[in-house]
Motif scaffolding. Structure first.
Motif, PDB file in Angstrom:
ATOM      1  N   PRO A 115       0.835  -1.209   0.000  1.00  0.00           N
ATOM      2  CA  PRO A 115       0.000   0.000   0.000  1.00  0.00           C
ATOM      3  C   PRO A 115       0.861   1.247   0.000  1.00  0.00           C
ATOM      4  O   PRO A 115       1.998   1.240   0.486  1.00  0.00           O
ATOM      5  CB  PRO A 115      -0.788  -0.137   1.311  1.00  0.00           C
ATOM      6  CG  PRO A 115       0.083  -0.971   2.198  1.00  0.00           C
ATOM      7  CD  PRO A 115       0.799  -1.925   1.288  1.00  0.00           C
ATOM      8  N   ASP A 116       0.333   2.315  -0.547  1.00  0.00           N
ATOM      9  CA  ASP A 116       1.015   3.610  -0.476  1.00  0.00           C
ATOM     10  C   ASP A 116       0.825   4.232   0.903  1.00  0.00           C
ATOM     11  O   ASP A 116       1.665   5.020   1.352  1.00  0.00           O
ATOM     12  CB  ASP A 116       0.471   4.546  -1.560  1.00  0.00           C
ATOM     13  CG  ASP A 116       0.818   4.064  -2.964  1.00  0.00           C
ATOM     14  OD1 ASP A 116       1.969   3.644  -3.171  1.00  0.00           O
ATOM     15  OD2 ASP A 116      -0.069   4.074  -3.828  1.00  0.00           O
ATOM     16  N   GLU A 117      -0.280   3.883   1.546  1.00  0.00           N
ATOM     17  CA  GLU A 117      -0.539   4.341   2.908  1.00  0.00           C
ATOM     18  C   GLU A 117      -1.255   3.215   3.650  1.00  0.00           C
ATOM     19  O   GLU A 117      -1.871   2.345   3.044  1.00  0.00           O
ATOM     20  CB  GLU A 117      -1.433   5.596   2.915  1.00  0.00           C
ATOM     21  CG  GLU A 117      -0.832   6.805   2.246  1.00  0.00           C
ATOM     22  CD  GLU A 117      -1.807   7.979   2.218  1.00  0.00           C
ATOM     23  OE1 GLU A 117      -2.704   8.031   3.093  1.00  0.00           O
ATOM     24  OE2 GLU A 117      -1.694   8.823   1.310  1.00  0.00           O
ATOM     25  N   GLY A 118      -1.187   3.258   4.973  1.00  0.00           N
ATOM     26  CA  GLY A 118      -1.916   2.304   5.783  1.00  0.00           C
ATOM     27  C   GLY A 118      -1.095   1.074   6.138  1.00  0.00           C
ATOM     28  O   GLY A 118       0.040   0.895   5.697  1.00  0.00           O
ATOM     29  N   LEU A 119      -1.698   0.223   6.957  1.00  0.00           N
ATOM     30  CA  LEU A 119      -1.046  -0.976   7.458  1.00  0.00           C
ATOM     31  C   LEU A 119      -1.943  -2.185   7.274  1.00  0.00           C
ATOM     32  O   LEU A 119      -3.161  -2.087   7.327  1.00  0.00           O
ATOM     33  CB  LEU A 119      -0.721  -0.822   8.948  1.00  0.00           C
ATOM     34  CG  LEU A 119       0.282   0.271   9.318  1.00  0.00           C
ATOM     35  CD1 LEU A 119       0.347   0.417  10.831  1.00  0.00           C
ATOM     36  CD2 LEU A 119       1.666  -0.032   8.776  1.00  0.00           C
TER      37      LEU A 119
END
Length: 342
Positions: A86-90
């Motif tokens: 992902p580009d952001e998040g977990l």
């Protein structure tokens, strides 16, 4: 970026990677989580394909990612599995931040089917097991066993090119399961299957869950999600407006009451809810929050003469329209129509 446990309005839990990995399942569920994700974002060439996905899947659950084609289902699954980042998040799988490190615990059936056409069916299954670390000969033997258990012993020594489409898809599915994974991820597994093979696949998914395997699948067919899943994420335009239990999704729309009375008028009419409407011989209205008992008492005391009364809960289709909107529902119906026409 630390995440803390949060409980949303739908009683689903988004769990953090803060502290140990024994994350908890949704409220009221003591099972640890097989999959947990928060705030997943993925962009391709400046276009946001997935925008802030939060989901939690308990171990042993059957969980659906429901939405029209192009909504972001495949991208979401690939991020969860670590195929793409992902580009952001977990995201975490069985407590691991890098899902590819536990690939042996996972069985993945991609939407794009691919088998070597010259391989025999049992060899293809063994080969797929070997890709997950299973000894090749053991995988081949297990392949014959799986084919026999699923009524395809006669196809074991046939080349893939000699099999029907449905049989080839079954072989690929068995290859996904041959190494006995703890998590099975299926991307549009029902696509292209006839009704008989869809039924077989549904039974297989239920058996996996009964044996403790976690199953997550994407689909644009609502009745598969409604029949199989305890939890579902509704996705449209890369966003997830709802993630939680199927029951909670259905409960977002009040149950509807259909009432038929012998008398057309009387003092009992004042007991009907404000949204009551008459269509022919029947009254239709939402089930009061207080339940039906008080209304029944008023109808009886008012001598309405109850001829019939039924209470119907909203289905997942109605919930999808309510949550995702009519445009997403029309796209879902168009996908189903297109597949039926193929």
């Amino acid at each position: 970026m630390p995440l803390s446990d949060t409980l949303d309005k739908d009683n689903s839990v988004t769990v953090s990677n803060e502290g140990d990995s024994n994350s908890e399942a949704p409220a009221g569920d003591s099972r640890p989580l097989a999959i947990e994700a928060r705030g997943l974002v993925k962009r391709f060439e400046g276009t946001t394909a997935v925008d802030g996905v939060d989901i939690s899947v308990p171990e042993g659950a059957i969980y659906g990612i429901l939405g029209p084609n192009g909504a972001g289902k495949t991208t979401t699954l690939r991020m969860l599995l670590g195929i793409i980042d992902p580009d952001e998040g977990l995201r975490r799988v069985f407590g691991h931040d890098e899902p590819h490190e536990i690939a042996k615990l996972i069985g993945y059936l991609p939407e794009e089917r691919g088998l070597y056409p010259s391989m025999k069916a049992y060899e293809a299954i063994g080969f797929m097991g070997a890709l997950r670390g299973m000894p090749l000969e053991e995988g081949k033997a297990r392949g014959r066993e799986l084919l026999e258990n699923h009524g395809l012993a006669h196809a074991a020594d046939r080349q893939i090119r000699q099999l029907s489409k449905g049989m080839a898809q079954t072989v690929q599915l068995l290859g996904t399961l041959v190494h006995r994974p703890k998590l099975v991820v299926l991307d549009e597994p029902f696509s292209g299957l006839d009704a008989i093979n869809q039924g077989k696949l549904e039974r297989m998914i239920r058996e996996l869950a009964e044996n403790g395997t976690t199953v997550i699948f994407s689909t644009h067919v609502i009745h598969h999600a409604e029949r199989l899943c305890e939890g579902v994420a509704i996705i449209a335009g890369g966003k997830v407006p709802y993630a939680g239990s199927v029951e909670a999704a259905r409960d977002r729309i009040p149950a509807q009451v259909r009432l038929e009375t012998r008398e057309r008028d009387g003092r009992w009419r004042s007991a009907l809810p404000e949204d009551a409407r008459r269509e022919g011989d029947f009254w239709y209205f939402s089930l009061p929050e207080s339940g039906i008992e008080t209304l029944l008492r008023a109808l009886i005391e008012g001598e309405a003469g109850i001829l019939s009364l039924s209470i119907e809960r909203a289905g997942l289709h109605d919930a999808f329209v309510h949550i995702a909107g009519e445009a997403a529902a029309r796209a879902l119906e168009a996908d189903n129509a297109a597949e039926a026409a193929r």
